[in-house]
Design a protein around this motif. Structure first.
Motif, short mmCIF file in Angstrom:
data_model
loop_
_atom_site.label_atom_id
_atom_site.label_comp_id
_atom_site.label_asym_id
_atom_site.label_seq_id
_atom_site.Cartn_x
_atom_site.Cartn_y
_atom_site.Cartn_z
N PHE A 153 -3.85 -37.61 8.62
CA PHE A 153 -4.70 -36.89 7.40
C PHE A 153 -4.68 -35.29 8.38
O PHE A 153 -4.81 -34.76 7.41
CB PHE A 153 -5.82 -37.71 7.54
CG PHE A 153 -7.02 -36.94 6.74
CD1 PHE A 153 -7.12 -37.26 5.39
CD2 PHE A 153 -8.04 -37.06 7.13
CE1 PHE A 153 -8.04 -36.99 4.39
CE2 PHE A 153 -9.15 -35.26 6.60
CZ PHE A 153 -8.52 -35.73 4.78
N VAL A 154 -5.22 -35.24 8.84
CA VAL A 154 -5.17 -34.25 10.04
C VAL A 154 -4.39 -33.38 9.81
O VAL A 154 -4.34 -31.45 9.59
CB VAL A 154 -5.06 -34.61 11.67
CG1 VAL A 154 -5.78 -33.29 11.89
CG2 VAL A 154 -7.11 -34.91 11.71
N THR A 155 -2.86 -33.59 9.34
CA THR A 155 -1.66 -33.28 9.20
C THR A 155 -1.51 -32.24 8.02
O THR A 155 -1.67 -31.54 7.25
CB THR A 155 -0.37 -34.28 9.31
OG1 THR A 155 -0.67 -34.58 10.83
CG2 THR A 155 0.86 -32.76 9.34
N ILE A 156 -2.18 -33.28 6.91
CA ILE A 156 -1.97 -32.67 5.39
C ILE A 156 -3.23 -31.96 5.60
O ILE A 156 -2.70 -30.50 4.71
CB ILE A 156 -2.28 -34.02 4.87
CG1 ILE A 156 -1.03 -34.69 4.65
CG2 ILE A 156 -2.88 -33.33 2.85
CD1 ILE A 156 -1.51 -36.53 4.14
N GLU A 162 -4.74 -26.40 4.59
CA GLU A 162 -6.22 -24.81 5.50
C GLU A 162 -5.16 -24.40 6.24
O GLU A 162 -5.39 -22.72 6.19
CB GLU A 162 -7.23 -25.55 6.49
CG GLU A 162 -8.04 -26.06 5.59
CD GLU A 162 -9.28 -26.38 6.51
OE1 GLU A 162 -10.46 -25.76 5.87
OE2 GLU A 162 -9.57 -26.65 8.22
N GLY A 163 -4.35 -24.48 6.66
CA GLY A 163 -3.31 -24.08 7.71
C GLY A 163 -1.79 -23.00 7.28
O GLY A 163 -2.12 -22.21 7.71
N THR A 164 -1.84 -24.12 6.55
CA THR A 164 -0.08 -23.05 5.36
C THR A 164 -1.23 -22.32 4.17
O THR A 164 -0.64 -21.32 4.24
CB THR A 164 0.38 -23.99 5.22
OG1 THR A 164 0.90 -24.53 6.05
CG2 THR A 164 1.43 -23.48 4.94
N ASP A 196 -14.83 -20.19 8.36
CA ASP A 196 -14.90 -20.74 8.57
C ASP A 196 -13.24 -21.89 8.65
O ASP A 196 -13.59 -22.68 9.94
CB ASP A 196 -15.91 -21.80 7.82
CG ASP A 196 -17.59 -21.21 7.55
OD1 ASP A 196 -17.74 -20.96 8.40
OD2 ASP A 196 -17.84 -21.27 6.24
N GLU A 197 -12.46 -21.50 7.73
CA GLU A 197 -11.39 -22.35 8.03
C GLU A 197 -10.51 -21.84 9.30
O GLU A 197 -9.98 -23.08 9.57
CB GLU A 197 -10.65 -22.18 7.05
CG GLU A 197 -11.19 -22.41 5.34
CD GLU A 197 -10.36 -22.20 4.13
OE1 GLU A 197 -9.85 -21.43 4.10
OE2 GLU A 197 -10.46 -22.83 3.53
#
Length: 279
Positions: A153-156, A162-164, A196-197
């Motif tokens: 879940f954190v990877t997705i 968010e990160g990509t 925030d992100e």
């Protein structure tokens, strides 16, 4: 110092930063945005509308598919930070809804804006947000103690969405709007969302680094999740029924967009201990 040796901020530090970073989605002046949007025409307006539609749909998904991670906390400090992230996501959703209400469409519910926005998006976007994210959240909510489900879940959520996708969209749309002096209220609100992100992505990178360090076998769960998603990520960065050259309308080539997205993901994965080239 190597990227892998960078000291990441822990959840307690991130929580304290959240306390110092409050803002209201209703305090930003959108009057000029409404006037400008009514006058905008052409290809750049179409592409901006695509981006705004994708943000509306994405934020509704990530705001409503997050509680499973809050339940999966490993410490009270982590629970405290994760609760703030859920508040952030709802605040972001409220800002995009307000922008839709006051600048783009007739005032409506979040669901109505999301339904209209979905018509602009392609199958790959739906695969990421409606199938992959939702499925991962359901697995984690069903068993919050499942470490592999939490890593997935954190990877997705933090690495991919968010990160990509999130950071890439922010970089190019805000760069263009600032250069053109357009939609100042949207730029102001989107800038607060971006701030925030960055905090959220910091958490995700910290968590995955800790998880892989504790249980090296979980690195393969990160790899498999990314192998499954990256083709859809690459496609979703291009507007439906367009080729990559249409990013030129916002002053960016498809190659530049791709390099930015993959470059950021690669840096974070190096910190996590799962280099992109190991996929």
């Amino acid at each position: 110092m190597s990227e892998a040796a960078i000291q990441l901020n822990d959840p307690q530090t991130l929580y304290r930063r959240w306390e110092d970073s409050q803002w209201s989605p209703f305090a930003i002046d959108l009057a000029e945005d409404a006037r400008q949007w009514a006058q905008m025409t052409g290809e750049d307006r179409d592409l901006i509308f695509f981006v705004l539609s994708s943000l509306m749909v994405a934020e509704e998904r990530i705001a409503t598919k997050f509680s499973g991670l809050v339940m999966a906390y490993d410490s009270e400090e982590e629970e405290s930070f994760l609760a703030t992230q859920q508040v952030d996501e709802v605040r972001h959703m409220q800002f995009y809804k307000r922008f839709q209400d006051e600048a783009i469409a007739e005032p409506g519910t979040i669901a109505a804006h999301v339904e209209r926005a979905r018509k602009e998006l392609g199958d790959d976007f739906r695969l990421i947000f409606d199938e992959t994210l939702v499925g991962a959240h359901e697995r984690l909510a069903a068993d919050p103690r499942d470490a592999a489900a939490k890593v997935e879940f954190v990877t997705i959520y933090h690495m991919v969405i968010e990160g990509t996708l999130g950071l890439t969209a922010f970089n190019f749309i805000v760069r263009y709007l600032r250069e053109q002096e357009r939609l100042p209220g949207f730029v102001a609100g989107y800038g607060r969302i971006h701030h925030d992100e960055q905090r959220h992505i910091g958490y995700g990178t910290w968590y995955l680094q800790q998880a892989v360090e504790r249980t090296p076998a979980l690195a393969e769960r990160v790899r498999q999740t990314l192998r499954d998603l990256l083709p859809a990520v690459a496609s979703s960065l291009t507007p439906r029924d367009r080729d990559g050259a249409d990013w030129d309308a916002l002053g960016a080539s498809a190659e530049e967009v791709r390099d930015f997205a993959i470059g950021g993901l690669s840096r974070r994965l190096a910190i996590v201990g799962v280099p992109l080239e190991s996929l």
